[in-house]
Scaffold this motif. Structure first.
Motif, PDB file in Angstrom:
ATOM      1  N   PRO A 117       0.526  -1.550   0.603  1.00 51.83           N
ATOM      2  CA  PRO A 117       0.226  -0.047  -0.034  1.00 51.83           C
ATOM      3  C   PRO A 117       0.766   1.396   0.146  1.00 51.83           C
ATOM      4  O   PRO A 117       1.574   1.199   0.768  1.00 51.83           O
ATOM      5  CB  PRO A 117      -1.311   0.135   1.437  1.00 51.83           C
ATOM      6  N   ALA A 118       0.402   2.442  -1.116  1.00 50.11           N
ATOM      7  CA  ALA A 118       1.766   3.206  -0.779  1.00 50.11           C
ATOM      8  C   ALA A 118       1.078   4.635   0.260  1.00 50.11           C
ATOM      9  O   ALA A 118       3.011   4.688   0.620  1.00 50.11           O
ATOM     10  CB  ALA A 118       0.997   4.166  -1.851  1.00 50.11           C
ATOM     11  N   ILE A 119       0.156   4.319   0.765  1.00 51.29           N
ATOM     12  CA  ILE A 119       0.028   5.223   2.055  1.00 51.29           C
ATOM     13  C   ILE A 119      -1.094   3.673   2.603  1.00 51.29           C
ATOM     14  O   ILE A 119      -1.930   3.260   2.262  1.00 51.29           O
ATOM     15  CB  ILE A 119      -1.090   5.871   1.785  1.00 51.29           C
ATOM     16  N   GLU A 120      -0.456   4.107   4.357  1.00 52.17           N
ATOM     17  CA  GLU A 120      -0.878   2.815   5.005  1.00 52.17           C
ATOM     18  C   GLU A 120      -2.549   2.921   5.544  1.00 52.17           C
ATOM     19  O   GLU A 120      -2.546   3.176   6.665  1.00 52.17           O
ATOM     20  CB  GLU A 120      -0.495   2.047   6.091  1.00 52.17           C
ATOM     21  N   THR A 121      -3.800   3.207   4.146  1.00 55.61           N
ATOM     22  CA  THR A 121      -4.749   3.211   4.878  1.00 55.61           C
ATOM     23  C   THR A 121      -5.667   2.229   4.017  1.00 55.61           C
ATOM     24  O   THR A 121      -5.402   1.459   3.590  1.00 55.61           O
ATOM     25  CB  THR A 121      -5.323   4.528   3.683  1.00 55.61           C
TER      26      THR A 121
ATOM     27  N   GLY B  92      -9.753  -2.511  -9.177  1.00 48.00           N
ATOM     28  CA  GLY B  92     -10.502  -1.912  -7.600  1.00 48.00           C
ATOM     29  C   GLY B  92      -9.023  -1.363  -7.034  1.00 48.00           C
ATOM     30  O   GLY B  92      -8.576  -1.065  -6.287  1.00 48.00           O
ATOM     31  N   PHE B  93      -7.503  -0.960  -8.084  1.00 48.45           N
ATOM     32  CA  PHE B  93      -6.335  -0.102  -7.786  1.00 48.45           C
ATOM     33  C   PHE B  93      -5.659   0.084  -9.029  1.00 48.45           C
ATOM     34  O   PHE B  93      -5.540  -0.422  -9.761  1.00 48.45           O
ATOM     35  CB  PHE B  93      -5.352  -1.492  -6.688  1.00 48.45           C
ATOM     36  N   THR B  94      -4.313   1.219  -8.322  1.00 46.97           N
ATOM     37  CA  THR B  94      -4.411   1.406  -9.808  1.00 46.97           C
ATOM     38  C   THR B  94      -2.438   1.206  -8.822  1.00 46.97           C
ATOM     39  O   THR B  94      -2.308   1.380  -7.683  1.00 46.97           O
ATOM     40  CB  THR B  94      -3.645   2.478 -10.046  1.00 46.97           C
ATOM     41  N   LEU B  95      -1.742   0.854 -10.487  1.00 43.17           N
ATOM     42  CA  LEU B  95      -0.024   1.054  -9.685  1.00 43.17           C
ATOM     43  C   LEU B  95       0.866   2.039  -9.761  1.00 43.17           C
ATOM     44  O   LEU B  95       1.096   2.682 -10.612  1.00 43.17           O
ATOM     45  CB  LEU B  95       0.262  -0.353 -10.501  1.00 43.17           C
ATOM     46  N   ALA B  96       1.283   2.533  -9.039  1.00 43.81           N
ATOM     47  CA  ALA B  96       2.289   3.704  -8.978  1.00 43.81           C
ATOM     48  C   ALA B  96       3.446   2.975  -9.776  1.00 43.81           C
ATOM     49  O   ALA B  96       3.936   2.310  -9.388  1.00 43.81           O
ATOM     50  CB  ALA B  96       2.291   4.075  -7.429  1.00 43.81           C
ATOM     51  N   PRO B  97       3.585   4.208 -10.611  1.00 40.94           N
ATOM     52  CA  PRO B  97       4.838   4.187 -11.329  1.00 40.94           C
ATOM     53  C   PRO B  97       5.814   4.295 -10.328  1.00 40.94           C
ATOM     54  O   PRO B  97       5.952   5.128  -9.054  1.00 40.94           O
ATOM     55  CB  PRO B  97       4.763   4.809 -12.863  1.00 40.94           C
ATOM     56  N   PHE B  98       7.066   3.724 -10.813  1.00 38.24           N
ATOM     57  CA  PHE B  98       8.246   3.759 -10.112  1.00 38.24           C
ATOM     58  C   PHE B  98       9.107   4.956 -10.626  1.00 38.24           C
ATOM     59  O   PHE B  98       9.689   4.763 -12.013  1.00 38.24           O
ATOM     60  CB  PHE B  98       9.684   2.636 -10.219  1.00 38.24           C
TER      61      PHE B  98
ATOM     62  N   VAL C 286       0.769   0.822  -4.628  1.00 38.33           N
ATOM     63  CA  VAL C 286      -0.038   0.184  -5.127  1.00 38.33           C
ATOM     64  C   VAL C 286      -1.399   1.736  -4.046  1.00 38.33           C
ATOM     65  O   VAL C 286      -1.611   1.488  -2.886  1.00 38.33           O
ATOM     66  CB  VAL C 286      -1.063  -1.146  -4.601  1.00 38.33           C
ATOM     67  N   ILE C 287      -2.494   2.079  -4.800  1.00 43.44           N
ATOM     68  CA  ILE C 287      -3.698   2.731  -4.759  1.00 43.44           C
ATOM     69  C   ILE C 287      -4.304   2.621  -4.889  1.00 43.44           C
ATOM     70  O   ILE C 287      -5.014   1.628  -6.018  1.00 43.44           O
ATOM     71  CB  ILE C 287      -2.819   4.000  -5.420  1.00 43.44           C
ATOM     72  N   ALA C 288      -5.709   2.449  -3.515  1.00 42.35           N
ATOM     73  CA  ALA C 288      -7.133   2.776  -4.325  1.00 42.35           C
ATOM     74  C   ALA C 288      -7.598   2.769  -5.744  1.00 42.35           C
ATOM     75  O   ALA C 288      -7.003   4.249  -4.754  1.00 42.35           O
ATOM     76  CB  ALA C 288      -8.071   2.092  -3.200  1.00 42.35           C
ATOM     77  N   ALA C 289      -8.785   2.454  -6.171  1.00 39.59           N
ATOM     78  CA  ALA C 289      -9.186   2.974  -7.367  1.00 39.59           C
ATOM     79  C   ALA C 289     -11.035   2.877  -7.166  1.00 39.59           C
ATOM     80  O   ALA C 289     -10.414   1.802  -7.459  1.00 39.59           O
ATOM     81  CB  ALA C 289      -7.696   3.132  -8.702  1.00 39.59           C
ATOM     82  N   ASP C 290     -10.906   3.876  -8.367  1.00 35.86           N
ATOM     83  CA  ASP C 290     -12.946   3.239  -8.471  1.00 35.86           C
ATOM     84  C   ASP C 290     -12.615   3.099 -10.265  1.00 35.86           C
ATOM     85  O   ASP C 290     -13.198   3.838 -10.951  1.00 35.86           O
ATOM     86  CB  ASP C 290     -13.228   4.694  -8.760  1.00 35.86           C
ATOM     87  N   ASN C 291     -11.878   1.505 -10.413  1.00 35.17           N
ATOM     88  CA  ASN C 291     -11.819   1.262 -11.335  1.00 35.17           C
ATOM     89  C   ASN C 291     -12.440  -0.363 -11.305  1.00 35.17           C
ATOM     90  O   ASN C 291     -12.583  -0.696 -10.336  1.00 35.17           O
ATOM     91  CB  ASN C 291     -10.398   1.325 -12.010  1.00 35.17           C
TER      92      ASN C 291
ATOM     93  N   ALA D 290      -7.781   1.555   2.861  1.00 33.89           N
ATOM     94  CA  ALA D 290      -8.511   1.446   1.078  1.00 33.89           C
ATOM     95  C   ALA D 290      -7.505   1.187   0.681  1.00 33.89           C
ATOM     96  O   ALA D 290      -7.875  -0.083  -0.257  1.00 33.89           O
ATOM     97  CB  ALA D 290      -9.057   2.785   0.782  1.00 33.89           C
ATOM     98  N   ASN D 291      -5.954   1.735   0.473  1.00 34.13           N
ATOM     99  CA  ASN D 291      -4.956   1.050  -0.050  1.00 34.13           C
ATOM    100  C   ASN D 291      -4.922  -0.233   0.688  1.00 34.13           C
ATOM    101  O   ASN D 291      -4.579  -0.789  -0.672  1.00 34.13           O
ATOM    102  CB  ASN D 291      -3.680   1.931   0.880  1.00 34.13           C
ATOM    103  N   ILE D 292      -4.369  -0.237   1.625  1.00 33.04           N
ATOM    104  CA  ILE D 292      -3.990  -2.020   2.473  1.00 33.04           C
ATOM    105  C   ILE D 292      -5.370  -3.074   1.183  1.00 33.04           C
ATOM    106  O   ILE D 292      -4.900  -3.911   0.992  1.00 33.04           O
ATOM    107  CB  ILE D 292      -4.230  -2.434   3.996  1.00 33.04           C
ATOM    108  N   ARG D 293      -6.621  -2.948   1.936  1.00 32.25           N
ATOM    109  CA  ARG D 293      -7.781  -4.019   0.907  1.00 32.25           C
ATOM    110  C   ARG D 293      -6.960  -3.836  -0.654  1.00 32.25           C
ATOM    111  O   ARG D 293      -7.333  -4.921  -1.305  1.00 32.25           O
ATOM    112  CB  ARG D 293      -9.089  -2.925   0.505  1.00 32.25           C
ATOM    113  N   ALA D 294      -6.423  -2.730  -1.739  1.00 29.87           N
ATOM    114  CA  ALA D 294      -6.704  -2.190  -2.965  1.00 29.87           C
ATOM    115  C   ALA D 294      -5.120  -3.169  -2.589  1.00 29.87           C
ATOM    116  O   ALA D 294      -4.731  -4.227  -4.103  1.00 29.87           O
ATOM    117  CB  ALA D 294      -6.269  -1.479  -3.540  1.00 29.87           C
ATOM    118  N   ALA D 295      -4.297  -3.110  -2.501  1.00 31.81           N
ATOM    119  CA  ALA D 295      -2.952  -4.199  -2.084  1.00 31.81           C
ATOM    120  C   ALA D 295      -3.158  -5.434  -1.987  1.00 31.81           C
ATOM    121  O   ALA D 295      -2.132  -6.626  -2.329  1.00 31.81           O
ATOM    122  CB  ALA D 295      -2.340  -3.559  -0.997  1.00 31.81           C
ATOM    123  N   GLU D 296      -4.195  -6.234  -1.288  1.00 35.94           N
ATOM    124  CA  GLU D 296      -4.491  -6.671  -1.503  1.00 35.94           C
ATOM    125  C   GLU D 296      -5.559  -8.034  -2.350  1.00 35.94           C
ATOM    126  O   GLU D 296      -4.877  -8.691  -2.890  1.00 35.94           O
ATOM    127  CB  GLU D 296      -5.478  -7.321  -0.274  1.00 35.94           C
ATOM    128  N   MET D 297      -5.939  -7.025  -3.194  1.00 34.79           N
ATOM    129  CA  MET D 297      -6.555  -7.327  -4.500  1.00 34.79           C
ATOM    130  C   MET D 297      -5.892  -7.371  -5.508  1.00 34.79           C
ATOM    131  O   MET D 297      -5.454  -8.462  -6.076  1.00 34.79           O
ATOM    132  CB  MET D 297      -7.881  -6.122  -4.769  1.00 34.79           C
TER     133      MET D 297
END
Ligand code: BGC
Length: 493
Positions: A274-278, A354-360, A346-351, A280-287
């Motif tokens: 999870p890019a930031i430990e919220t 359910g997530f987007t992957l941050a570019p490095f 990973v960042i939670a997203a409305d797509n 929503a992001n944690i759940r997105a990172a699990e997905m």
């Protein structure tokens, strides 16, 4: 060298798919021990690993053994590959490697010096069955008996990996190796034989090391043996055969090992942070974890390819039967994960996913190897995600470590403070996981000593013991002292 630098993010991107996520928090108590030892060492209880946490080191056969023509061993696909011009950065090979085949007693002394209580090594299939199938070569297995007996005499628990990429070349020649369903079958026979003959000495078996790398680098990108660049359909079929090989080997070990023998994979899960430990992001990172590991861990744990994986593969989807899926998902006793680097933030997203992957960003740092970006939190999140997604109760970190430049200083010492920095940060995050009850039972540092680093040859050194490859002399680096101190404290030093 054109083949050298494939980042593990690339595996991630081509690895797999799915949707969904969910479930409850990982089970387990696992709160930090507050033993007398730690108080005596003035160690706050909260920073300790659980009592009985298993500290070890890891290696693999072709990377350390050498002795490629001795005692009846036949060539593996890595012998053939490394001897093919243009494949290895420094034009080297594993012919002599670290000569562990002959120096194993010395190496076990090093393990003892560190205070490790476990050693993860791999068995070279072409030593045991030079032809891949058929007549076994008893002298091949004898080496592992000698090794294991010496480990046991020194109080070190053997953890044996059955396949760390050294397929007998005979099987590649005979039916195209992992492109054929005959290879998983041959692997099961080999696993059965090993379980029968080493089952009195080995309680813990890993089936296949890093299915994902052997599939993608070996059969997609051509950067590892056998150097194939298959189209997507062929690659998907290889992935399926490798997963099937894992499942058949689990069954073979159950059928032929002693009661109490334990078995699991050693996978390099695509790591999703999870890019930031919220929440929503944690759940997105699990997905994302479930989705991006669909062809490996997800099918092993769930017995099905996810809809999204199959939809994405389309006409290139692997051919399989329901029985295959049952075999692939044979129950395991533990899950081994190799963790080196964060593959995705990973960042939670409305797509749809359910997530987007941050570019490095270009500014993201890396260790000596350009693919090895330090992201210590990976070793916290990978086990936490897999414990939660699949209710896994026993996890081992089967590899973690880094290469470094490792030049000896004027006094002869390798002051590898970059490796210490890396290990300290990763182990701090691992301790965070165990303190929160994530059921990680042990940690195998990659690697005991510098060795043959695949297509990087001897240019990337991952050891905590320096090896002079001319004389094969082993010398502790400063990181060996760091690891010894950490083990003695059972807390990060
Ligand atoms: C492999 C090891 C390798 C290490 C460092 C893992 O992918 O299992 O064999 O040496 O990473 O690259």
């Amino acid at each position: 060298m054109s083949f050298k630098r494939f980042s593990r993010r690339q595996f991630g991107r081509i690895a797999g798919w799915s949707t969904l996520a969910m479930s409850m928090l990982p089970a387990g108590s696992g709160l930090a021990q507050s033993g007398a030892d730690n108080r005596a060492r003035n160690q706050p209880a909260s920073s300790a690993f659980p009592s009985g946490f298993l500290w070890g080191t890891a290696t693999s056969a072709y990377q350390v053994e050498g002795a490629v023509n001795e005692d009846g061993r036949s060539p593996s696909i890595w012998d053939r590959f490394a001897h093919t011009p243009g494949t290895i950065a420094d034009r080297s090979n594993g012919d002599t490697a670290t000569n562990h085949y002959h120096l194993y007693k010395e190496d076990i002394r090093l393990m003892k010096e560190l205070g490790t209580k476990a050693y993860r090594f791999s068995i070279a299939w072409p030593r045991v069955f030079p032809d891949g199938t058929g007549s076994p070569n008893p002298k091949g297995l004898d080496f592992y008996k000698r090794l294991i007996d010496e480990l046991s005499a020194n109080g070190i628990e053997p953890f044996a990996t059955l396949y760390h990429w050294d397929l007998p070349q005979a099987l590649q020649d005979r039916f195209g190796g992992w492109t054929s369903r005959d290879t998983p079958k041959a692997f099961a026979d080999y696993a059965a034989y090993v379980a029968q003959h080493l089952g009195d000495r080995v309680k813990y078996f890993f089936t296949i090391n890093e299915c994902s790398r052997l599939v993608h680098l070996g059969h997609g990108l051509g950067a590892d043996a056998p150097g194939l660049k298959l189209p997507q359909s062929g690659l998907n079929q290889v992935r399926h055969h490798v997963a099937l090989g894992h499942g058949l080997a689990v069954q073979a070990i159950r059928a032929h090992g002693r009661i109490g023998t334990k078995v699991g994979p050693a996978e390099n899960a695509v790591s999703c942070i999870p890019a930031i430990e919220t929440p929503a992001n944690i759940r997105a990172a699990e997905m994302a974890t479930r989705e991006l590991n669909a062809g490996y861990l997800t099918v092993m744990m769930e017995g099905k390819y996810t809809d999204a994986y199959l939809a994405k593969a389309g006409n290139d989807a692997p051919k399989f039967t329901p029985e295959d899926l049952r075999i692939i998902s044979s129950p395991i006793d533990f899950l081994g994960v190799n963790v080196y680097t964060p593959d995705h933030y990973v960042i939670a997203a409305d797509n749809e996913r359910g997530f987007t992957l941050a570019p490095f960003p270009d500014s993201f740092p890396h260790m000596k190897a350009s693919w090895l970006r330090p992201g210590p939190e990976a070793i916290y999140w990978v086990p936490r995600h897999i414990a939660k997604l699949w209710n896994v109760k026993s996890i081992y970190i089967t590899e973690n470590g880094t290469s470094a430049s490792d030049q000896p200083a004027a006094d002869g010492t390798v002051y590898d403070v970059d490796r210490i920095m890396y290990l300290r940060n990763y182990l701090t995050q691992l301790q965070r996981a165990t303190a929160e009850g994530v059921p990680v039972l042990g940690y195998f540092l990659w690697t005991l000593m510098d060795n043959f680093e695949w297509s990087d040859g001897y240019e990337q050194r991952f050891g905590i013991y320096h090896v002079d490859f001319e004389t094969k002399r082993r010398t502790p680096k400063l990181s060996a002292a760091f690891y010894r101190e950490t083990i003695a404290r059972n807390a990060v030093a």
